[in-house]
Every structure is written in C-alpha cells, then in structure tokens.
Design a protein around this motif. Structure first.
Motif, PDB file in Angstrom:
ATOM      1  N   PHE A 235       0.828  -1.204   0.000  1.00 10.69           N
ATOM      2  CA  PHE A 235       0.000   0.000   0.000  1.00 10.69           C
ATOM      3  C   PHE A 235       0.869   1.263   0.000  1.00 10.69           C
ATOM      4  N   GLU A 236       2.030   1.179   0.644  1.00 13.02           N
ATOM      5  CA  GLU A 236       2.975   2.295   0.638  1.00 13.02           C
ATOM      6  C   GLU A 236       3.463   2.581  -0.786  1.00 13.02           C
ATOM      7  N   GLU A 237       3.697   1.515  -1.526  1.00 12.57           N
ATOM      8  CA  GLU A 237       4.132   1.676  -2.916  1.00 12.57           C
ATOM      9  C   GLU A 237       3.042   2.377  -3.742  1.00 12.57           C
ATOM     10  N   ALA A 238       1.785   2.039  -3.462  1.00 13.35           N
ATOM     11  CA  ALA A 238       0.668   2.673  -4.177  1.00 13.35           C
ATOM     12  C   ALA A 238       0.559   4.159  -3.820  1.00 13.35           C
ATOM     13  N   VAL A 239       0.725   4.477  -2.529  1.00 12.31           N
ATOM     14  CA  VAL A 239       0.688   5.869  -2.093  1.00 12.31           C
ATOM     15  C   VAL A 239       1.817   6.657  -2.759  1.00 12.31           C
ATOM     16  N   ASN A 240       2.990   6.077  -2.789  1.00 13.25           N
ATOM     17  CA  ASN A 240       4.136   6.769  -3.397  1.00 13.25           C
ATOM     18  C   ASN A 240       3.943   6.968  -4.903  1.00 13.25           C
ATOM     19  N   TYR A 241       3.341   5.979  -5.552  1.00 19.82           N
ATOM     20  CA  TYR A 241       3.039   6.132  -6.975  1.00 19.82           C
ATOM     21  C   TYR A 241       2.128   7.331  -7.190  1.00 19.82           C
ATOM     22  N   LEU A 242       1.079   7.436  -6.369  1.00 17.74           N
ATOM     23  CA  LEU A 242       0.131   8.532  -6.530  1.00 17.74           C
ATOM     24  C   LEU A 242       0.792   9.873  -6.202  1.00 17.74           C
ATOM     25  N   GLY A 254      -5.273  11.437  -0.085  1.00 18.01           N
ATOM     26  CA  GLY A 254      -6.302  10.876   0.768  1.00 18.01           C
ATOM     27  C   GLY A 254      -6.431   9.388   0.552  1.00 18.01           C
ATOM     28  N   VAL A 255      -7.146   8.735   1.478  1.00 15.29           N
ATOM     29  CA  VAL A 255      -7.467   7.329   1.319  1.00 15.29           C
ATOM     30  C   VAL A 255      -8.932   7.143   1.687  1.00 15.29           C
ATOM     31  N   LEU A 256      -9.623   6.338   0.875  1.00 11.98           N
ATOM     32  CA  LEU A 256     -11.046   6.061   1.049  1.00 11.98           C
ATOM     33  C   LEU A 256     -11.229   4.556   1.076  1.00 11.98           C
ATOM     34  N   GLY A 257     -11.868   4.037   2.122  1.00 11.74           N
ATOM     35  CA  GLY A 257     -12.068   2.598   2.212  1.00 11.74           C
ATOM     36  C   GLY A 257     -13.388   2.241   2.865  1.00 11.74           C
ATOM     37  N   ILE A 258     -13.985   1.148   2.386  1.00 17.05           N
ATOM     38  CA  ILE A 258     -15.216   0.628   2.962  1.00 17.05           C
ATOM     39  C   ILE A 258     -14.996  -0.803   3.411  1.00 17.05           C
ATOM     40  N   MET A 268      -3.264   2.107   6.831  1.00 18.25           N
ATOM     41  CA  MET A 268      -2.412   2.955   5.993  1.00 18.25           C
ATOM     42  C   MET A 268      -2.185   4.306   6.650  1.00 18.25           C
ATOM     43  N   ALA A 269      -3.275   4.917   7.136  1.00 16.09           N
ATOM     44  CA  ALA A 269      -3.151   6.223   7.788  1.00 16.09           C
ATOM     45  C   ALA A 269      -2.333   6.145   9.068  1.00 16.09           C
ATOM     46  N   SER A 270      -2.310   4.970   9.704  1.00 17.62           N
ATOM     47  CA  SER A 270      -1.581   4.794  10.963  1.00 17.62           C
ATOM     48  C   SER A 270      -0.097   4.543  10.732  1.00 17.62           C
ATOM     49  N   ILE A 275      -0.312  10.580   3.931  1.00 21.26           N
ATOM     50  CA  ILE A 275      -1.776  10.511   3.882  1.00 21.26           C
ATOM     51  C   ILE A 275      -2.337  11.639   4.751  1.00 21.26           C
ATOM     52  N   LYS A 276      -2.920  12.636   4.107  1.00 15.94           N
ATOM     53  CA  LYS A 276      -3.421  13.802   4.832  1.00 15.94           C
ATOM     54  C   LYS A 276      -4.838  13.617   5.340  1.00 15.94           C
TER      55      LYS A 276
END
Length: 446
Positions: A235-242, A254-258, A268-270, A275-276
C-alpha cells in the motif's frame, strides 16, 4: 380518447371513384420524459415525468436493469396523474409498490434482484447500466397495458474522464483522472473482502475533480489469491506512486475505504506517511481475518467467536457479535494514535457485518487520548454495511467470505438510500477541504 381524421395511403388508379376519409379512434399518446435525456452519470439525480395521461389516471411505473452477469433488478410504484393528465415524480407521491411517498429516485434505489442475495456491482465502468422505464395503465404491475417506454443510460465515467491501467512495480490498479489538466487532489480507493478490482466509485469521483487510484490488493492479476497476510509496504508503494504522479497535488493524498478496505485505510493512515485525509466507511479498528505487517511490526487478527453467531428468522447468519473486542485483544488494535491524518468516519448504525459505530468511537477515543484531532463521525440510523454511491440498491444480505455463509448486512432501503446520498456529498466536501481542489456539487435527491 382523441378522434383523428386519417386518410389511408392512395391505392387507387386514375378514374376510380374517390373513397371518403375514414374516422378511426386513436388513443392520446402518453410520453415518458427524462432529464437529463438519454444518458446521465450514475450518481446524478434523474427527473422522471409522464405527460399525455387522462386526468387522475392510475398508472404503474416500472424500472429494470440487468447487471453484467445477466442478473435482473426491478422496482415498481403506483401513481395517479394530476387533473391535467401529468405526473412528475418530484411532486407526486408513490401510492405503494416497491416504495411509497415522495421519492423521485425510488425507482432506482428500491430495485431488488430477481436472484436472491445478489449485490448490484459495476464491473466495467467503460459501459453504462441500461435502465428500462415503463408506464403501465392501472395499478397492476404486471397486468396493465403499456402506455409509454424509455431507455436511459447510467454511466460511470463522466465525459472526458481518463482511465489509466496501472502496473507499476507491484502495484495493480486503475487511475482515473478528470478531463482537464491537473494537478488534482489524489485519493487511494479501497473496497472490501471480495478481492479483485472495483472501479466504479473511483471513476465517479474523478468526475468530481479528484485523481483516484482504484487499488486491488488480492485476488487480481498476479497479486496473492488469498488475504492471509496484508503487507503495508504494498500500500505504501501505491501511495508513493500517486504522490509522484505529475497530475496529483502535493504534499499529501487521501485514502477512502469501505468494510475491509476501511480497516486497511485506517492501517495505511496509521503506518504510512503522506496521507493527509482518510474516509473510513464502516471499517474496523482491529485487524480482521488476517495479520497486518509493516516492516518488523505485526498486528494479529482478533478472534472469531463462532458461538456468538445467531441465526435470523430468514435463515441468515447474524455475525455482528462474533468478533472479539479489540479492547480485550489489544494486540489486534490498529495503532491509529500514530496517524497524522484527518479522519471522517461514516457509520451505518444498523451495520450487522461488525460493530462499526463502536469501532468509530474507539478510534475517536484513542486519537484524543494521544492528543490528536478528534475525528468527524457521521452516523446514519437504519443504514446497513455497504454504504455505496447514491442510488445503488441496498445489499441487505449476502455471502461473507470469512464466515463462509450468507449473512445479514443490515439496513432499511429508504434510510439507507438517504445515507448514501448524504455520505457521497460529505466525503467529497471533506476531501476537497483537506486535500485542496474546487468542489463541484450536483444537487442529489432521492
């Protein structure tokens, strides 16, 4: 009934006697009017009206669509035209059927599957759902004469939205970008236990001015088939890509999850930087069903207490009490106190998948106990587990992969539909506020 003078086509030859015009009875044609006409985005309200009816004529309106696997979803409602022979669903209450009362969008959100326990999902956002609408004479949903019919396309990509498949390092995802040049506020979008890659929420949000990465994390392409372990490095790799994308605003995303995606968004936020803002929809505060790993740390899953599973009168399993409390098994508590993100927690108070309201309150308590900002919590009475974009029908029950049985997810159709409309606007407002960008509002209605 209107009387029209109709002249039949000429079938005579010169010199034949001229036949007198014939008088025939022809019904006044009813018309079904939709606005926007022809096509709209799935999360847009749709105005439905009927004209050309008899004064106070009783009619039934029916709506139907088939998903990409051929499953049929239907709804119907009984109405009465006004004194001028007109019917506007924004002003006329339904007299019964799949719903009652003033519900302009009820023919969509009240749809039920012909196949029991089937959830409406959009698997290919490049094609629309095709909704068939019919007006029938009288109040028998299957017996009335057809008066008018219309077909409407409900799209998941606004005109000009760009869809970019992503295979970058280990990341398997699809990036959706608004039509105009960026940069845009960036969001990582995560769904729940079904695995694979669902794009419909990300594609709709791209039409609202966000760059959204719909992220797969198991059972897709060459990703692991099972979800026994979740490694935050992926997930860190995905955040860095974005974060590194030229059309994404810096310095954070941001991150959105259900559901399970909400649990992972919280992790991820922790654990991760950059991640703002995080929106958690009915997520868990504990690891569930798998161990979460990040570097040399592990968060083991809470215990599943099968003796607490109850059976409903419909023969479904109710598992809302089946997970051990993370207050008892503290090692399973996701360390949310480490997060520097701002949180919006959206809660269905009739969620029977797990105790979403309890989890949201525990997140809030722990954040505040460690001097962090109090999260915004919005609770929706009688809303169930799957709070989707507007107008998706309620998924009240279905297969739960961890339990291995059909369970109840909770919720009542009307309040759940109201929750989806509100939650959709709330999360957009939240992300625009904390990630930047220009808010775009389409007035949603039920």
């Amino acid at each position: 009934m209107g009387v029209e003078r109709v002249v039949p086509p000429a079938t005579t030859t010169p010199g034949d006697p001229v036949q007198p015009p014939q008088l025939v009875q022809r019904e006044m044609a009813a018309t079904l009017s939709l606005e926007p006409a022809g096509r709209s985005c799935w999360d847009e309200p749709l105005s439905i009206a009927v004209r050309g009816l008899a004064p106070e004529q009783p009619v039934t309106l029916r709506a139907a669509l088939r998903d990409e696997r051929g499953a049929l979803f239907r709804a119907h409602a009984r109405y009465r035209a006004d004194a001028h022979g007109q019917l506007d669903l924004a002003r006329a209450p339904a007299l019964g059927g799949s719903f009652a009362g003033l519900e302009p969008m009820g023919l969509l959100w009240a749809m039920e599957p012909e196949r029991p326990l089937w959830r409406l999902l959009k698997r290919d956002v490049r094609t629309p759902f095709v909704v068939e609408l019919e007006v029938l004479d009288g109040h028998e949903p299957d017996g009335g004469r057809l008066l008018a019919r219309a077909v409407h396309e409900r799209h998941f990509m606004a005109p000009g939205v760009r869809r970019v498949p992503v295979r970058e390092g280990r990341v398997r995802a699809t990036l959706f970008l608004p039509p105009e040049p960026g940069p845009f506020p960036g969001i990582v979008d995560l769904f729940g236990l079904g695995g694979g890659l669902l794009e419909y929420r990300a594609s709709l949000l791209a039409g609202k001015g966000f760059a959204v990465l719909a992220l797969a994390y198991y059972n897709y392409d060459d990703l692991p088939k099972g979800m026994e372990t979740m490694r935050m490095e992926y997930f860190e790799e995905a955040v860095n890509y974005l974060l590194s994308h030229p059309e994404v605003k810096s310095p954070g995303v941001g991150v959105l999850g259900i559901s399970k995606g909400g649990e992972l968004a919280l992790a991820m936020a922790s654990f991760l930087k950059g991640i703002k803002a995080a929106v958690i929809i009915n997520g868990s505060v504990a690891a569930v069903g798998n161990t979460i790993y990040y570097k040399d740390e592990t968060i083991p899953p809470v215990s599943l207490l099968r003796n607490r599973v109850r059976m409903t009168k419909d023969g479904l399993q109710d598992v809302v009490d089946a997970l051990q409390s993370p207050l008892v098994e503290q090692k399973s508590f996701i360390p949310v106190e480490r997060s520097d993100s701002t949180f919006l927690l959206l809660v269905g108070q009739d969620d029977h998948n797990w105790k979403s309201e309890f989890y949201a309150n525990e997140i809030s308590k722990r954040l505040q106990a460690h001097g962090k900002e109090k999260p915004q919590i919005i609770c929706y009475p009688e809303a169930g587990h799957y709070i989707e974009p507007p107008y998706f029908p309620l998924c009240k029950a279905g297969m739960h992969l961890l339990v291995g049985a059909n369970i109840t997810f909770g919720g009542e159709p009307k309040p759940h539909a109201m929750a989806q409309v509100d939650a959709w606007q709330q999360l957009q407002t939240f992300f625009h506020k904390h990630l930047g960008g220009e808010e775009r509002t389409i007035p949603a209605k039920l």
